[in-house]
Scaffold this motif. Structure first.
Motif, PDB file in Angstrom:
ATOM      1  N   ILE A 194      35.833  50.287 -89.508  1.00  0.00           N
ATOM      2  CA  ILE A 194      35.219  49.595 -91.232  1.00  0.00           C
ATOM      3  C   ILE A 194      35.628  47.974 -90.890  1.00  0.00           C
ATOM      4  O   ILE A 194      35.295  47.318 -91.625  1.00  0.00           O
ATOM      5  CB  ILE A 194      36.336  50.245 -92.079  1.00  0.00           C
ATOM      6  CG1 ILE A 194      35.705  51.598 -92.404  1.00  0.00           C
ATOM      7  CG2 ILE A 194      35.971  49.705 -93.686  1.00  0.00           C
ATOM      8  CD1 ILE A 194      34.555  51.924 -93.093  1.00  0.00           C
ATOM      9  N   GLY A 195      37.032  47.826 -90.262  1.00  0.00           N
ATOM     10  CA  GLY A 195      37.422  46.613 -90.070  1.00  0.00           C
ATOM     11  C   GLY A 195      36.578  45.471 -89.585  1.00  0.00           C
ATOM     12  O   GLY A 195      36.458  44.099 -90.163  1.00  0.00           O
ATOM     13  N   VAL A 196      35.577  45.749 -89.203  1.00  0.00           N
ATOM     14  CA  VAL A 196      34.298  44.871 -88.719  1.00  0.00           C
ATOM     15  C   VAL A 196      33.844  44.219 -89.810  1.00  0.00           C
ATOM     16  O   VAL A 196      33.262  43.297 -90.006  1.00  0.00           O
ATOM     17  CB  VAL A 196      33.168  45.705 -88.071  1.00  0.00           C
ATOM     18  CG1 VAL A 196      32.151  44.754 -87.473  1.00  0.00           C
ATOM     19  CG2 VAL A 196      33.751  46.774 -86.831  1.00  0.00           C
ATOM     20  N   TYR A 197      33.852  44.852 -90.948  1.00  0.00           N
ATOM     21  CA  TYR A 197      33.021  44.208 -92.020  1.00  0.00           C
ATOM     22  C   TYR A 197      33.564  42.922 -92.679  1.00  0.00           C
ATOM     23  O   TYR A 197      33.246  42.005 -92.902  1.00  0.00           O
ATOM     24  CB  TYR A 197      33.012  45.076 -93.281  1.00  0.00           C
ATOM     25  CG  TYR A 197      32.339  46.357 -93.247  1.00  0.00           C
ATOM     26  CD1 TYR A 197      30.711  46.125 -93.162  1.00  0.00           C
ATOM     27  CD2 TYR A 197      32.669  47.500 -93.035  1.00  0.00           C
ATOM     28  CE1 TYR A 197      29.926  47.127 -93.077  1.00  0.00           C
ATOM     29  CE2 TYR A 197      31.699  48.531 -92.761  1.00  0.00           C
ATOM     30  CZ  TYR A 197      30.230  48.365 -92.942  1.00  0.00           C
ATOM     31  OH  TYR A 197      29.494  49.520 -92.616  1.00  0.00           O
ATOM     32  N   GLY A 198      34.988  42.741 -92.246  1.00  0.00           N
ATOM     33  CA  GLY A 198      35.754  41.555 -92.772  1.00  0.00           C
ATOM     34  C   GLY A 198      35.135  40.496 -92.024  1.00  0.00           C
ATOM     35  O   GLY A 198      34.850  39.422 -92.561  1.00  0.00           O
ATOM     36  N   VAL A 199      34.942  40.791 -90.735  1.00  0.00           N
ATOM     37  CA  VAL A 199      34.305  39.475 -89.703  1.00  0.00           C
ATOM     38  C   VAL A 199      32.902  39.451 -90.258  1.00  0.00           C
ATOM     39  O   VAL A 199      32.713  38.144 -90.297  1.00  0.00           O
ATOM     40  CB  VAL A 199      34.983  40.005 -88.499  1.00  0.00           C
ATOM     41  CG1 VAL A 199      34.214  38.804 -87.286  1.00  0.00           C
ATOM     42  CG2 VAL A 199      36.029  40.003 -88.028  1.00  0.00           C
ATOM     43  N   ALA A 200      32.215  40.471 -90.211  1.00  0.00           N
ATOM     44  CA  ALA A 200      30.920  40.215 -90.364  1.00  0.00           C
ATOM     45  C   ALA A 200      30.647  39.545 -91.642  1.00  0.00           C
ATOM     46  O   ALA A 200      29.660  38.550 -91.638  1.00  0.00           O
ATOM     47  CB  ALA A 200      30.073  41.463 -90.305  1.00  0.00           C
ATOM     48  N   LEU A 201      31.178  39.766 -93.009  1.00  0.00           N
ATOM     49  CA  LEU A 201      30.966  39.435 -94.022  1.00  0.00           C
ATOM     50  C   LEU A 201      31.589  37.845 -94.018  1.00  0.00           C
ATOM     51  O   LEU A 201      30.907  37.135 -94.794  1.00  0.00           O
ATOM     52  CB  LEU A 201      31.626  40.224 -95.227  1.00  0.00           C
ATOM     53  CG  LEU A 201      30.980  41.561 -95.404  1.00  0.00           C
ATOM     54  CD1 LEU A 201      31.764  42.593 -96.491  1.00  0.00           C
ATOM     55  CD2 LEU A 201      29.507  41.521 -95.814  1.00  0.00           C
ATOM     56  N   ALA A 202      32.819  37.547 -93.620  1.00  0.00           N
ATOM     57  CA  ALA A 202      33.158  36.317 -93.427  1.00  0.00           C
ATOM     58  C   ALA A 202      31.856  35.376 -93.081  1.00  0.00           C
ATOM     59  O   ALA A 202      31.883  34.371 -93.473  1.00  0.00           O
ATOM     60  CB  ALA A 202      34.438  35.962 -92.622  1.00  0.00           C
ATOM     61  N   GLY A 203      31.313  35.721 -91.770  1.00  0.00           N
ATOM     62  CA  GLY A 203      30.388  34.917 -91.232  1.00  0.00           C
ATOM     63  C   GLY A 203      29.312  34.843 -91.997  1.00  0.00           C
ATOM     64  O   GLY A 203      28.688  33.644 -92.256  1.00  0.00           O
ATOM     65  N   TRP A 204      28.672  35.641 -92.766  1.00  0.00           N
ATOM     66  CA  TRP A 204      27.573  35.569 -93.575  1.00  0.00           C
ATOM     67  C   TRP A 204      27.952  34.899 -94.892  1.00  0.00           C
ATOM     68  O   TRP A 204      27.030  33.860 -95.132  1.00  0.00           O
ATOM     69  CB  TRP A 204      27.181  37.061 -93.783  1.00  0.00           C
ATOM     70  CG  TRP A 204      25.878  36.899 -94.659  1.00  0.00           C
ATOM     71  CD1 TRP A 204      24.507  36.715 -94.271  1.00  0.00           C
ATOM     72  CD2 TRP A 204      25.701  37.110 -95.998  1.00  0.00           C
ATOM     73  NE1 TRP A 204      23.896  36.744 -95.416  1.00  0.00           N
ATOM     74  CE2 TRP A 204      24.388  36.849 -96.340  1.00  0.00           C
ATOM     75  CE3 TRP A 204      26.709  37.347 -97.362  1.00  0.00           C
ATOM     76  CZ2 TRP A 204      23.944  37.147 -97.701  1.00  0.00           C
ATOM     77  CZ3 TRP A 204      26.488  37.473 -98.324  1.00  0.00           C
ATOM     78  CH2 TRP A 204      24.862  37.119 -98.490  1.00  0.00           C
ATOM     79  N   SER A 205      29.100  35.104 -95.633  1.00  0.00           N
ATOM     80  CA  SER A 205      29.112  34.423 -96.837  1.00  0.00           C
ATOM     81  C   SER A 205      29.655  32.990 -96.721  1.00  0.00           C
ATOM     82  O   SER A 205      29.328  32.345 -97.783  1.00  0.00           O
ATOM     83  CB  SER A 205      30.108  35.400 -97.617  1.00  0.00           C
ATOM     84  OG  SER A 205      31.547  35.090 -96.792  1.00  0.00           O
ATOM     85  N   SER A 206      30.020  32.723 -95.417  1.00  0.00           N
ATOM     86  CA  SER A 206      30.413  31.210 -95.508  1.00  0.00           C
ATOM     87  C   SER A 206      29.012  30.254 -95.439  1.00  0.00           C
ATOM     88  O   SER A 206      29.184  29.184 -95.663  1.00  0.00           O
ATOM     89  CB  SER A 206      30.860  30.738 -94.041  1.00  0.00           C
ATOM     90  OG  SER A 206      32.424  31.703 -94.126  1.00  0.00           O
ATOM     91  N   ASN A 207      27.764  30.788 -95.277  1.00  0.00           N
ATOM     92  CA  ASN A 207      26.796  30.043 -95.375  1.00  0.00           C
ATOM     93  C   ASN A 207      26.483  28.826 -94.422  1.00  0.00           C
ATOM     94  O   ASN A 207      26.462  27.568 -94.780  1.00  0.00           O
ATOM     95  CB  ASN A 207      26.669  29.457 -96.765  1.00  0.00           C
ATOM     96  CG  ASN A 207      24.794  28.923 -97.163  1.00  0.00           C
ATOM     97  OD1 ASN A 207      24.350  29.202 -96.235  1.00  0.00           O
ATOM     98  ND2 ASN A 207      24.830  28.457 -98.374  1.00  0.00           N
ATOM     99  N   ASN A 208      27.290  29.248 -93.154  1.00  0.00           N
ATOM    100  CA  ASN A 208      27.182  27.998 -92.234  1.00  0.00           C
ATOM    101  C   ASN A 208      26.879  28.749 -90.773  1.00  0.00           C
ATOM    102  O   ASN A 208      27.066  30.063 -90.519  1.00  0.00           O
ATOM    103  CB  ASN A 208      28.742  27.929 -92.063  1.00  0.00           C
ATOM    104  CG  ASN A 208      29.109  27.023 -90.934  1.00  0.00           C
ATOM    105  OD1 ASN A 208      28.418  27.072 -89.716  1.00  0.00           O
ATOM    106  ND2 ASN A 208      30.331  26.498 -91.142  1.00  0.00           N
TER     107      ASN A 208
END
Lengths: 178, 344
Positions: free
Chosen positions: B131-145
């Protein structure tokens, strides 16, 4: 009196129901996918309450941890935008909502009427990993193996579909100009 | 045990474990800077306190007081949630790790572990880390970069790929112990064979499993040589490019807490857990198992740092080829060999 068990059951149930509603209401695909993860995690909690630790763990590892990661991955990769909503789908209002209510009532009635609804003590049903292993590899060995072959075929199909089509004439695949 | 006492014991245990874990996280960072510094002919931190020992405290204060920037075009709810997800799940997985045998206080047996001994401990850890993967994946996506997005995509692809090898490398040990319970697995590793070699799984036919676990674990925790998600030479800082102050520190804490959990799991599964020579007066005998456990985890963490000081980073295609074409077949072969050996 409310036992801890009942409180937890209601809490997980509320999270699952709220997640499911949120899944439908949200317009951005990534929010919808995350709601689905919440639903699955809450269901894992319910399994745990039933004493089915193994099923709960597998639910989290396989559904929430692997399949939904791929869902989110694809949404991120395609950068799918906000869903467009059309207003005035009369069919949905006239037939969809009553149909859904009727369907749920029917399912609830069938479940209540035709299955034993007596109380089951925690741990009374097979849920421990070793019991499930015995069941899968002794009693249900054939269906289990057939299912795994079915999944293997699906994987091979996906590989075939995703690979580049062969060039007629058997020559090397044409290189794309950079 | 009455429910009130049980809850009290759980709260106290959680508080102690959390305190120790967070301190360990801070000092693993210090250790890493120090050791890598010496490997590269530098001193590492020296200014704050003797040997730079107060450096973690200074860093913590700095993270708290720095300006917390939120870039304008991020997707705010997920941008805020992502570091929380990462750190919460990194800290949760420690809950099922046992640190030693049961102790008795006032007639009650208290297990040295936050939860009681669940029969699916290993699976729970795997579930929480997945489940911890979501932290990294969502950080990458939501940064809009674009760099963040690439980092997030790399992280999720990498973690999903290596999770399979990680799980398979543990199955050999599970077959040998015949249980998912971490406590049973440690008990199965008691004693010696041939008179002096400890009965740990790493010496007992699981050495290939151990190395598969080691490599998969490095990839799961995004550490060198598998730190592609934050490869600074190509992605600025990967998924946490847009994060600053305490939000960045949360990702940092999550990474190090994950390293410690992975080290604990390696100790329990392959290195005999808290088994070790016991001697001296009863008080010492009570403390020694925990000491052996911590010492083994420390060795594992030191190995992490050593590898970081030694190896260069893989290319992304090499990473994927290694995971799927080498590590997965080796882990499978190890599993089959173990199964045949146990059935013999």
């Amino acid at each position: 009196m409310l036992s801890i068990h009942l409180i937890l059951f209601l809490a997980f149930g509320a999270v699952a129901a709220a997640g499911a509603i949120n899944l439908l209401v949200q317009r951005h695909p990534i929010n919808a996918a995350l709601s689905l993860i919440a639903v699955m995690a809450a269901l894992a909690g319910e399994y745990m309450l039933l004493g089915a630790e193994f099923v709960a763990a597998v639910q989290v590892i396989v559904y929430a941890g692997a399949i939904m990661v791929l869902f989110v991955f694809v949404i991120m990769l395609l950068n799918a935008g906000v869903e467009e909503q059309t207003k005035g789908s009369r069919v949905a209002i006239v037939f969809g909502v009553p149909g859904m209510l009727l369907g749920s009532l029917l399912i609830a009635w069938v479940v209540l009427k035709h299955s034993g609804t007596g109380d089951v003590a925690v741990g009374a049903l097979p849920g421990a990993p070793n019991v499930i292993g015995q069941l899968l590899f002794h009693e249900f060995l054939l269906p289990f193996e057939v299912t795994s072959i079915l999944i293997l075929i699906a994987i091979m199909g996906a590989v075939v579909l995703a690979s580049k089509p062969p060039v007629p004439g058997g020559g090397p695949a044409k290189k794309v100009q950079d | 045990m009455p429910i009130g006492l049980y809850i009290l014991a759980s709260v106290i245990k959680s508080a102690i474990v959390l305190l120790v874990l967070l301190t360990a996280v801070a000092y693993t960072v210090w250790l890493e800077r120090k050791v890598v510094g010496h490997m590269q002919n530098r001193w590492g931190p020296t200014r704050v306190g003797p040997f730079g020992l107060l450096q973690p405290a200074a860093d913590g204060l700095k993270f708290l007081f720095k300006e917390d920037l939120t870039p304008p075009h991020v997707y705010k709810p997920l941008f805020l949630a992502a570091p929380l997800i990462a750190v919460v799940f990194a800290l949760t997985s420690i809950a099922v790790i046992p640190f030693g045998n049961d102790i008795e206080i006032g007639g009650y047996t208290i297990p040295l572990q936050i939860t009681t001994d669940v029969n699916t401990g290993v699976l729970l850890i795997l579930g929480v880390t997945s489940i911890g993967v979501y932290g990294v994946a969502l950080a990458g996506w939501s940064s809009n970069n674009k760099y963040s997005l690439l980092g997030g995509l790399r992280a999720s692809a990498q973690m999903v790929s290596y999770e399979i090898s990680l799980g398979l490398s543990l199955v050999g040990v599970l077959i040998m112990a015949g249980s998912f319970s971490l406590r049973d697995i440690v008990h199965a590793q008691q004693g010696h064979f041939w008179g002096f070699i400890p009965n740990w799984n790493i010496f007992h036919g699981q050495i290939i499993g151990f190395f598969c676990y080691l490599m998969a674990a490095y990839a799961e925790t995004n550490r060198i040589p598998f730190d592609l998600p934050e490869a600074e030479t190509e992605l600025v800082a990967g998924y946490h490019t847009e994060y600053s102050a305490m939000k960045f520190a949360m990702f940092f804490m999550a990474e190090y807490a994950n390293m410690i959990t992975v080290g604990c799991l390696a100790t329990l599964m392959f290195l005999g857990g808290w088994n070790g020579p016991l001697f001296g007066p009863p008080v010492l005998q009570a403390i020694l198992p925990v000491f052996w456990f911590v010492a083994k985890v420390f060795c594992f963490l030191f190995l992490y740092i050593w590898v970081r000081g030694t190896l260069p980073r893989f290319r992304y295609d090499q990473l994927m080829a290694f995971g799927w074409k080498f590590l997965l077949p080796v882990a499978l072969a190890n599993l089959i060999a173990t199964a045949i050996g146990v059935a013999w």
